[in-house]
Design a protein around this motif. Structure first.
Motif, PDB file in Angstrom:
ATOM      1  N   LYS A 189       1.121  -1.158   0.411  1.00 23.86           N
ATOM      2  CA  LYS A 189      -0.135   0.564   0.204  1.00 23.86           C
ATOM      3  C   LYS A 189       0.885   0.952  -0.074  1.00 23.86           C
ATOM      4  N   GLY A 190       2.156   1.432  -0.365  1.00 18.94           N
ATOM      5  CA  GLY A 190       2.994   2.340   0.020  1.00 18.94           C
ATOM      6  C   GLY A 190       4.245   2.415  -0.655  1.00 18.94           C
ATOM      7  N   ALA A 191       5.502   3.208   0.399  1.00 20.20           N
ATOM      8  CA  ALA A 191       6.657   3.574  -0.216  1.00 20.20           C
ATOM      9  C   ALA A 191       7.217   2.728   0.632  1.00 20.20           C
ATOM     10  N   TYR A 192       8.699   2.561   0.045  1.00 19.72           N
ATOM     11  CA  TYR A 192       9.946   1.555   1.590  1.00 19.72           C
ATOM     12  C   TYR A 192      11.175   2.009   0.057  1.00 19.72           C
ATOM     13  N   GLY A 193      12.017   2.167   1.217  1.00 20.35           N
ATOM     14  CA  GLY A 193      13.783   1.895   1.262  1.00 20.35           C
ATOM     15  C   GLY A 193      14.639   2.019   1.994  1.00 20.35           C
ATOM     16  N   LYS A 194      15.672   2.392   1.546  1.00 21.25           N
ATOM     17  CA  LYS A 194      16.942   2.131   2.800  1.00 21.25           C
ATOM     18  C   LYS A 194      16.648   3.623   2.999  1.00 21.25           C
ATOM     19  N   LEU A 195      17.338   3.874   4.178  1.00 13.91           N
ATOM     20  CA  LEU A 195      17.153   4.800   4.579  1.00 13.91           C
ATOM     21  C   LEU A 195      19.009   5.142   5.019  1.00 13.91           C
ATOM     22  N   ARG A 196      19.378   5.935   4.306  1.00  8.74           N
ATOM     23  CA  ARG A 196      20.753   6.148   4.813  1.00  8.74           C
ATOM     24  C   ARG A 196      21.261   6.520   6.657  1.00  8.74           C
TER      25      ARG A 196
END
Ligand SMILES: [Zn+2]
Length: 410
Positions: A66-73
């Motif tokens: 349902k959303g957005a995701y990714g790595k977080l520096r």
């Protein structure tokens, strides 16, 4: 002490709205966005990806869809107080003052904050704020709502507050609950709960009783998680706030000494590391159930942001010359994974976000998003401009172009 020109939110003096929101704008913001942030210390994508693939984290999988995701520096040499305070302030550790667990020989605490944290900014803007078990929030500070401290809370059998777990009734050296009256309400309705995760066992405790100590420790960790889940559910039900920030830390603690390493990894001890290979992945399966409880409080108008301050990886000997690099708690406790590598890019955190106007099934590649971007993005959701000292930027990439319901400011 260098205290910038900031005036932290103070309950006794209700300050006027900050410059970025005019009175007229504020009056149009009647229905304030509902935002829930769920911090998972040290969430490691390498471990959770296989679990998602196997269908063992159905709630997180639904958030991804349902959303957005990714790595977080993250920052260099990341650890929880250091990074969480960057999340709160969008400034460098040297700027915000909480550079680690211990600063100048003293356990990090909120008196050391040299930059204004987001809970203060939101409170000043008339947004109700609720926070529970978030690292580096002890002693608690006044907010337009409530705050229950987390990691680094000091108490009985946890005098220095570093990586140990006092119960709410055992807290010493400052308040763990704001407002004070909430403490008795929690003790009555939630019960006495551990504020942070359990201390890792020492090598001496483990020797000869490894399997029993491991199982006992994991049972305690599960108890703490159940208490936290009950606390979160109670607060979200009985004390709803516009902005709620909840966090848990047992996943990271488990990873440090029970990461599923192989005999080829540094520090491998078959008596410990061969016993419960599934202990660390199981933490995330258990976390997914906590998330399920939180999701009951998430509707179509709610932003849910799950974030980790950093990941965690097995030891790499080349990072350290110190032969005792695989010991913690003043060299008493064996650890086989860590995250305070000089190069923080080796252990990025991660974020998962869904809510009104957030893109669906969107993956942000690379390390374009960072822990510095969380506070500006939250302010953006509330229509508040980011103050000059903030180093991050609004994660505009995650918002859809057409149905972005977030107030856009010039
Ligand atoms: Zn850690």
């Amino acid at each position: 002490m260098k205290f910038r020109k900031i005036a932290l939110f103070c309950a006794s003096v209700f300050l006027p709205l900050p410059l970025s929101v005019s009175a007229q704008e504020a009056s149009t913001l009647k229905a304030k966005p509902h935002v829930i942030v769920l911090g998972v210390n040290g969430m490691e994508l390498d471990i959770i990806r296989p679990l998602i693939l196997k269908g063992q984290m159905p709630n997180l999988a639904s958030v991804i869809e349902k959303g957005a995701y990714g790595k977080l520096r993250t920052v260099s040499a990341p650890n929880c107080p250091r990074v969480y305070t960057t999340v709160f302030t969008s400034t460098d550790p040297d700027e915000h003052g909480v550079t680690g667990f211990v600063v100048g020989g003293i356990t990090a605490n909120t008196h050391m904050l040299k930059e204004e944290p987001i809970w203060s900014m939101l409170s000043k803007a008339g947004i109700t704020v609720g926070m529970a078990n978030v690292p580096a929030t002890f002693p608690v500070m006044p907010v337009n709502g409530y705050m229950i401290s987390g990691m680094l809370t000091r108490g009985k059998n946890c005098e220095d507050g570093v990586l140990c777990a006092p119960k709410l009734s055992e807290v010493m050296g400052g308040d763990a609950v704001y407002p004070r009256g909430l403490q008795s309400e929690l003790l009555k309705n939630v019960g006495d709960f551990y504020i942070d995760c359990e201390r890792m066992p020492s090598a001496a405790d483990l020797k000869g009783h490894e399997a029993a100590v491991i199982d006992q420790w994991l049972a305690r960790v599960q108890l703490i998680r159940e208490q936290q889940t009950k606390l979160f559910d109670y607060l979200l039900t009985e004390r709803p706030t516009d902005f709620t920030f909840l966090a848990q830390s047992c996943e990271d603690r488990t990873g440090h000494w029970l990461y599923p390493i192989t005999p080829f990894n540094v520090g491998y001890n078959p008596n410990i590391n061969g016993v419960r290979q599934d202990a660390f992945p199981n933490q995330y399966i258990a976390f997914d159930k906590v998330l399920g409880t939180v999701l009951k409080h998430v509707d179509a108008h709610t932003y849910l942001l799950i974030l980790s301050d950093h990941g965690i990886k097995p030891l790499r000997e080349f990072e350290e010359k110190d032969p005792h690099a695989h010991m913690d708690h003043e060299k008493t406790t064996p650890v086989i994974a860590k995250h305070d590598f000089a190069d923080g890019d080796d252990v990025p955190g991660s974020f998962f976000v869904m809510g009104p106007g957030i893109k669906n099934d969107f993956r942000l590649m690379g390390l374009g998003a960072s822990v510095y971007d969380i506070a500006p993005t939250i302010l953006h959701i509330y229509g508040l401009e980011q103050p000059k000292q903030m180093r991050g930027h609004v994660l505009t990439e995650i918002f859809g172009a057409t149905d972005n319901r977030v107030a856009m400011h010039k």
